[in-house]
Design an enzyme around this catalytic site. Structure first.
Site, short mmCIF file in Angstrom:
data_model
loop_
_atom_site.label_atom_id
_atom_site.label_comp_id
_atom_site.label_asym_id
_atom_site.label_seq_id
_atom_site.Cartn_x
_atom_site.Cartn_y
_atom_site.Cartn_z
CD GLN A 113 -31.03 26.73 -8.73
OE1 GLN A 113 -30.04 26.06 -8.44
NE2 GLN A 113 -30.97 27.80 -9.53
CG HIS A 115 -29.92 20.93 -7.22
ND1 HIS A 115 -29.72 21.56 -8.43
CD2 HIS A 115 -29.51 21.80 -6.27
CE1 HIS A 115 -29.19 22.75 -8.22
NE2 HIS A 115 -29.06 22.93 -6.91
CD GLU A 132 -26.86 23.52 -3.97
OE1 GLU A 132 -26.08 23.25 -4.91
OE2 GLU A 132 -27.76 24.36 -4.05
CG HIS A 190 -32.22 25.85 -3.76
ND1 HIS A 190 -32.52 24.59 -4.22
CD2 HIS A 190 -31.09 26.21 -4.42
CE1 HIS A 190 -31.61 24.19 -5.09
NE2 HIS A 190 -30.73 25.17 -5.25
NE ARG A 210 -32.91 27.68 -16.33
CZ ARG A 210 -31.79 27.25 -16.90
NH1 ARG A 210 -30.67 27.16 -16.20
NH2 ARG A 210 -31.79 26.87 -18.16
#
Length: 340
Positions: A113, A115, A132, A190, A210
């Site tokens: 995936q 972001h 993150e 990641h 995804r």
């Protein structure tokens, strides 16, 4: 609201906040939140515990004190800047708490995936992007994760295979062990691998694109993923902690500093103390990763064991942490822009 009423609310309600988490049953989870952390969790697969959360997809609930029973968004609406701090006034304008704190229990591969960043997320999803970081809490022998591309991968090559089983090829794999720190900026490809449990500190966003889901029947988001993937991120490794303090009775390491959060790891032997100040600039989020520690302030003391979290409001004032046992803690704040 008059100033006197506001002062009365602040005096009563500014205290260390602990929460009941929100559990997520994604298919890659397991039972390690129960077996390894001793938590009471729902039956079946539990993949994520949203421990400090204020998102439409899940908000944690205060479990003690005058604010017991209120969600974190309700607390923010009530306390305002006294909760989030002057650095986070935008959070008051948007009504969105800046960060989301989770524990992830990966018993199978997560989807491969990516972001988006803030600009793309706001334009396409109506919420900010997602940068993150992970602190590895547990890793089975041989456990690994996917983190960035392997040398030689290009956008053209990956576009030819994205969304197929060949999406797994040409990705960088990193073996991990407890204590490792992985920083995942927006745009990073990641995936956590089986046998890994992490504490995750992230922007308050739930947008994930995804790329490959190991044959599970969930939607993929290939066009958007290609638009946000960072193909210059080649073979990154775990973050290298920067030692800030190293003396008898206290060790402080900076793990990650980025525009959204700054995370430090504090090691306190049993019987030692850490002294801090919430001066109104930012809230602080603390976790006990190992051992046990008690947080003292003008409010009731709060004792945490591994792995539990507490949110210190920006207006809390001085506080003291006493290590009841040898303790390893995390401290998360929002950094001042001029320090970046």
């Amino acid at each position: 609201m008059s100033d006197s009423i506001a002062d009365e609310i602040a005096d009563e309600m500014i205290y260390p906040l602990t929460f009941d988490p929100v559990f997520k049953d994604y298919p890659w989870g397991g039972r390690n939140l129960e077996t390894k952390l001793g938590r009471t969790i729902p039956e079946g697969v539990v993949a994520e515990s949203w421990d400090i959360a204020a998102h439409p997809n899940g908000s944690s609930i205060v479990n003690a004190g005058p604010l017991k029973g209120k969600t974190l968004p309700e607390v923010q609406a009530l306390l305002g800047e006294a909760l989030v701090g002057e650095r986070n006034r935008q959070a008051l304008e948007t009504g969105k708490f800046p960060l989301l704190i989770k524990i992830l229990d990966a018993n199978r591969w997560l989807s491969i995936q990516v972001h988006p960043d803030d600009a793309y997320g706001l334009a396409h999803e109506g919420e900010p992007g997602k940068t993150e970081m992970w602190v590895v809490l547990h890793a089975e022998p041989g456990a690994e994760l996917i983190y960035g591309f392997a040398p030689g991968m290009t956008r053209e090559r990956y576009a030819a295979v994205i969304g197929t089983e060949a999406s797994v090829e040409g990705l960088h794999r990193v073996p991990v062990q407890p204590g490792d720190v992985i920083f995942v900026p927006a745009g990073t490809i990641h995936a956590l691998g089986p046998g890994i449990m992490v504490a995750e500190i992230q922007q308050n966003s739930d947008t994930t694109y995804r790329i490959w889901d190991w044959g599970r029947p969930r939607p993929l988001h290939l066009e958007k993923a290609l638009e946000v993937l960072n193909f210059e991120q080649i073979a990154p490794g775990p973050a290298t902690p920067e030692t800030l303090v190293d003396e008898e009775g206290l060790r402080v390491e900076r793990l990650v500093r980025c525009p959204y959060f700054e995370t430090e790891r504090i090691t306190l032997p049993a019987g030692h103390e850490f002294y801090g100040l919430c001066d109104g600039s930012t809230f602080e989020i603390w976790a006990v990763l190992q051992g046990k520690a008690t947080f003292y302030s003008d409010a009731e003391p709060v004792t945490l064991k591994a792995v539990e979290w507490v949110l210190l409001p920006a207006a809390l004032g001085t506080y003291q942490i006493h290590a009841e046992e040898d303790a390893v803690l995390l401290r998360v704040t929002t950094p001042a822009p001029e320090t970046l």
